[in-house]
Design a protein around this motif. Sequence first.
Motif, short mmCIF file in Angstrom:
data_model
loop_
_atom_site.label_atom_id
_atom_site.label_comp_id
_atom_site.label_asym_id
_atom_site.label_seq_id
_atom_site.Cartn_x
_atom_site.Cartn_y
_atom_site.Cartn_z
N ASN A 254 0.89 -1.14 0.05
CA ASN A 254 0.00 -0.09 -0.08
C ASN A 254 0.98 1.22 0.01
OD1 ASN A 254 -1.71 2.25 1.07
ND2 ASN A 254 -3.42 0.55 1.04
N PRO A 255 1.15 1.83 -1.26
CA PRO A 255 2.14 3.21 -1.09
C PRO A 255 1.52 4.30 -0.42
CG PRO A 255 1.86 2.25 -3.44
CD PRO A 255 1.03 1.40 -2.50
N GLU A 256 0.13 4.38 -0.66
CA GLU A 256 -0.57 5.40 0.04
C GLU A 256 -0.29 5.27 1.69
OE1 GLU A 256 -2.02 3.45 -2.01
OE2 GLU A 256 -2.23 4.97 -3.71
N GLY A 257 -0.27 4.02 2.32
CA GLY A 257 -0.13 3.97 3.65
C GLY A 257 1.46 4.15 3.93
N LEU A 258 2.29 3.72 3.27
CA LEU A 258 3.63 4.06 3.50
C LEU A 258 3.77 5.62 3.48
CD1 LEU A 258 6.64 3.34 3.60
CD2 LEU A 258 6.99 3.52 1.21
N ASP A 259 3.12 6.38 2.54
CA ASP A 259 3.11 7.87 2.75
C ASP A 259 2.65 8.15 4.00
OD1 ASP A 259 3.24 10.55 1.86
OD2 ASP A 259 1.96 10.19 0.20
N VAL A 260 1.49 7.85 4.45
CA VAL A 260 1.02 8.21 5.82
C VAL A 260 1.78 7.90 6.93
CG1 VAL A 260 -0.88 7.42 7.50
CG2 VAL A 260 -1.45 7.70 5.21
N TYR A 261 2.54 6.65 7.02
CA TYR A 261 3.57 6.39 8.14
C TYR A 261 4.77 7.45 7.95
CZ TYR A 261 0.66 2.84 10.22
OH TYR A 261 -0.24 2.48 10.87
N MET A 262 5.27 7.77 6.75
CA MET A 262 6.38 8.54 6.63
C MET A 262 6.28 9.80 7.02
SD MET A 262 8.94 6.59 5.72
CE MET A 262 8.02 5.57 6.73
N HIS A 263 4.69 10.28 6.81
CA HIS A 263 4.43 11.79 7.11
C HIS A 263 4.28 11.92 8.77
CE1 HIS A 263 1.70 15.11 7.81
NE2 HIS A 263 2.52 15.72 7.06
N ILE A 264 3.87 10.58 9.24
CA ILE A 264 3.98 10.46 10.76
C ILE A 264 5.23 11.11 11.38
CG2 ILE A 264 3.61 9.38 12.91
CD1 ILE A 264 1.31 7.76 11.29
#
Length: 477
Positions: A254-264
């Motif tokens: 899930n690339p969008e999920g990776l984006d979320v956790y990197m933003h956290i």
Amino acid sequence: MDRNPSPPSSEADEEGDAVGNTVYSKHWLFSILTRLIEVVSPEKPEPAASPEGSRAELDEETENDMCRVWDMSMDEDVALFLQEFNAPDIFMGVFAKSKCPRLTEICVGILGNMACFQDICMSISKDENLGQVLLQRLCDSDSPTLLETSRLLLTCLSQPEVANVWVERIRENPSVYDCVCFIMSSSTNVELLVKVGEVVDKLFDLDEELMLNWIKSGTCRSVGPSVDDSPEELPDFKIVPCILEAAKQVRSDNPEGLDVYMHILQLLTTVDEGIQAIVQAPDGGKETWSLLYDLVCHELCQPDDPPIIVQEQKTVLASILSILSAMFASQTEQEYTKMRKSKFCCFFFLNMPLIGSLIRILQYMEGCGKRSVDNSKESEEEETGKAEINEEDFHLKILKDICCELLSNMLQELTKENTLEGLHQGHLNEQTCSCAFQNLLPLYSASVESFLEVLREADQTLADNLEKRFPSLKVDA
């Protein structure tokens, strides 16, 4: 059987029986709510064959009917009808008394749909008892219920009128921290991890105080997930390892999920306590650095990708490079260098590929910029199209600024040995150095001049060629 069967298509049986402007029957909906009350009625005895603490199953008819209500609740008229007949209070009874995870999941899902409408969301959010009960659902052991609970919380946190109510409620409820960390560190359900990540991301974005509290947490005990009603003590969670574990789970699927956790993680680096939580971990931040390094050097924006890939990956790349930049800068602070220098040095030498990746990102952005100019010459864009392009340019500029800052800091730290290794591996050559200089000058002229002096020791010819390309850098021998 479909997870959410379609709502009944027949019109209301009698005139005046329709819910609002829909074709759904008030009588039918009311009968379902009545049946739901009976399901959790304390007068109804438990089946003799069901031992205490065991999970119950819904009969097929009830499940189908409840799923129809779930789908129908996306209609505002239906949601208002459910609100009028105190469906949230009935659902509270389900949460308190039902032993059926599927029924709990459906009821939370219906509330989530109802919360999409502002007035209903405000009513749900201001109900303190319901709010506390919903937060307790985060300690559930059923993944579908956790997913629907997370969706409901995200819906409420996304409504400015009530977001602060939930932030304050979560801040005052320490068990939320432990339950969220438990999910991030142990779940393999990617959909759940992404949704929980979105909740955490939203919370940190809304309230820095809560983020600071969670960064400092990890020593308080609280009740955690359990398959029955007995409390279960959770491990001593720290926020950074939990975020990293979740990021590893979602990175491939899930690339969008990776984006979320990197933003956290990027949000954590906006406060000193967050940076320290990353770099002063027992491993000196090595696990965080290694994951981010691997993403940049081996997964994102690779040599065989077309340059346009930087457009698709711009937000996740910006977050990752921002974190790396904060970590790299922190190791130059005197106190931290004394404590962790040996640990950082051991993987600092891995950074020649990272420098190569940073330059490749800049090269790809140059390619995207040329393409954008060519496209603008070919046709005149509509006003909405121009707005989208301007937004794209804005995000690419942020990525470029972050990339240049990290690259300049790394070039300034290179030794002759590092540079020779970079030349040998192909990360440094006239083309890549020219790209780096073109993007770094004039803002980072000091870093470029420092690197050029080291490069002269490693490859005099290359240094001379670069001086000819960039006359402002020429220094007296």
